[in-house]
Design an enzyme around this catalytic site. Sequence first.
Site, PDB file in Angstrom:
ATOM      1  CE  LYS A  46      29.011  68.149 181.484  1.00  0.00           C
ATOM      2  NZ  LYS A  46      27.802  68.904 181.091  1.00  0.00           N
ATOM      3  CE  LYS A  73      18.742  64.692 186.051  1.00  0.00           C
ATOM      4  NZ  LYS A  73      19.964  64.885 185.250  1.00  0.00           N
ATOM      5  CE  LYS A 118      21.310  69.743 190.894  1.00  0.00           C
ATOM      6  NZ  LYS A 118      20.287  70.786 191.015  1.00  0.00           N
ATOM      7  CG  ASP A 119      25.198  69.571 183.957  1.00  0.00           C
ATOM      8  OD1 ASP A 119      25.837  70.117 183.060  1.00  0.00           O
ATOM      9  OD2 ASP A 119      25.039  70.057 185.095  1.00  0.00           O
ATOM     10  CE  LYS A 120      20.559  62.940 177.217  1.00  0.00           C
ATOM     11  NZ  LYS A 120      20.101  62.960 175.811  1.00  0.00           N
TER      12      LYS A 120
END
Length: 661
Positions: A27, A300, A329-331
Amino acid sequence: MEEEAKSDSDSEPCFMSDHEGFFGSIKNSTRDFAVTEINISGQLVTETTLVDNVSSQLYDSSGQMCPGGELKIEGNLTPLTTEDVKVKTDCIPEELCCAAVECHNVDTAAGECEEAFDLEAVLGPAANEALERFATSVRDAPRRDSIADRTELFLGAFAEKHQRASVHRAVRHLFPFLVTLTNKTEVLVKEDPDYRELASLVSEEEAEDFFRFIDAKVPNASFTFAQDDSKEHRKAVHHFVSKRFGKLVETKSFSDVSGPGLQKTAITVRFRARSKPAKKRTAADCQEESVIYTGFTLRKENLETLEAISYMAAMLGVLPSDFTYAGIKDKRALTHQSMVVKKISPERLLQRRPEFEKKGIQLSHVHPVSQPLHLGRLRGNRFQLVVRDLRPHTPDSTADLPRLVQEALDNVKVKGFVNLYGPQRFGAGQRVKTDQVGLALLKEEMVEAVRLFFTPDEGDDLQNRAKKHFLQTGSARESLALMPEQRVRERLMLRALHRRLPLLCLGHGPSALRGDLVWAPGERGQGEGQTPQQIHVVTAEEEAGCVFSLRQVVLPMPGNSVTYPENAVGPWYRARLEKDGLQSCRFRVTSLKLNVPGCYRPLLAFPRNLTHRLQGLPGGSPEEHEAPLGPPSGPSLALLFDLDSSCYATVCLREVMKCDP
């Protein structure tokens, strides 16, 4: 990743394989972590599905319905059925098509959801702030019979009809005590006289819930007022509802006998059944109204799922609860997931697509569906990850990274891994984990759950400042103004608290307790010159509602005309008077013509206009060594502040220094 492994648990990690492994980081950017949902049929939601092929027969590339197009279904539709995708040709009753359903729970309006409609995105910050101030002034105003002189508030001009409708519905949902008016394209708001009349008969909370129930117009729904043993009072409520909403609803009192001689009665309100057949519609009307749910794939990037939903809801004029999804879902990632929105047609959703893209939200595979999504209704997710900065666990290791990586991947493919919850499930990097909040909710410790939810993390960013302010003051409105726009969950919570509990007692905050003495409402305290008539004893209800803050608490200076606290503090006074032999003292000395009526002194004092300057620190500028402190002999602190009369600077300094100055 190594730091994450260390913080997951205090116990030793449990592994299925004994290979060496390696370090790395993920990330580093959102594109390093891509997640694509796999639907219940095993397909990636980014792939063209059968339903998408079907919808393409109805709509062209711009999202418009094809002229004269009929829906044709070919091939095997399992597990979907034709009911999932076909356009119904039989007309349905008007009230079922047009009902403005505000919540999934339609059994009773008292259970309506409290999700906040983000009016700020529609009205703009200035108009939204003006509306909140107007609503607060109306809510806090004393009840009275005539409200003819109440002013109106201009919310803005909206050229599109659906925009005006969105504002109307949102204002009524958030502020049921207000009514919106339209003058051509302009929207005005003022106090609702019907709400004020009902609020004079029942609690304001009940009145708000009742008007939400009326506005929602959910078929077969009912609303029940609180139990009421007064026949005359029930008659007044019946009369109000019948006079104002008699054509829409009907009322009836129901009794519940819970024991010998115990009978409790409450009024229930139901929508009236239609007295005439439903209006027949054309095929085009039925076709448009049958599209109650629209499915789509949401793309997104660097956005929370709820943040994206909140933005889309504001642009479409619906509630966040009208969106359903299979999973969060993950940001910090690039994600694709299925979603369904209620009460929005595919055409309208596609029309708004350019506005969504400004927020980094992209929609695809837009198609009509027959029902909402449910949490957990997915097969899984596909992850595309980039692990950067690879290095062996042992710095001087001679092992080559390709071998370490290959060995690790081979083992996990064969032996798997222990299926623990990842740290993001509990809030990675947060001081308070989400499971602690959930535990408080299960134990019905609601105030504790709110306190945990707003416990700040390390740092002094805007989010933590807003959380600290809420814990210190309990003011949801002030904290909402400080909370950053991207913190959607926190803002939704604060909006809901502001509507229900403008000032929340958090159990450890500065609020008055039952039996404390405070300045009487409507009176202004003037230090020790207060008279007994200006003192009020805090009730249990006022303690629960945090009506008075600790700033308003006063302590009596003994005399013959003072009131003593009616809690644990009162016996302290009596014990001290008894110790000094004054338990029966009348505080009068006739021979000296001396009378001591007593007075009251604020429990707390606060310095005003406080400023300070540190001097004599290493590396300080020459100006720091000038007067008023004179030549420095070491580091020093200059203070400037104001205090009320009969307040002592030395006591203030003792609080600052935590020792006697």
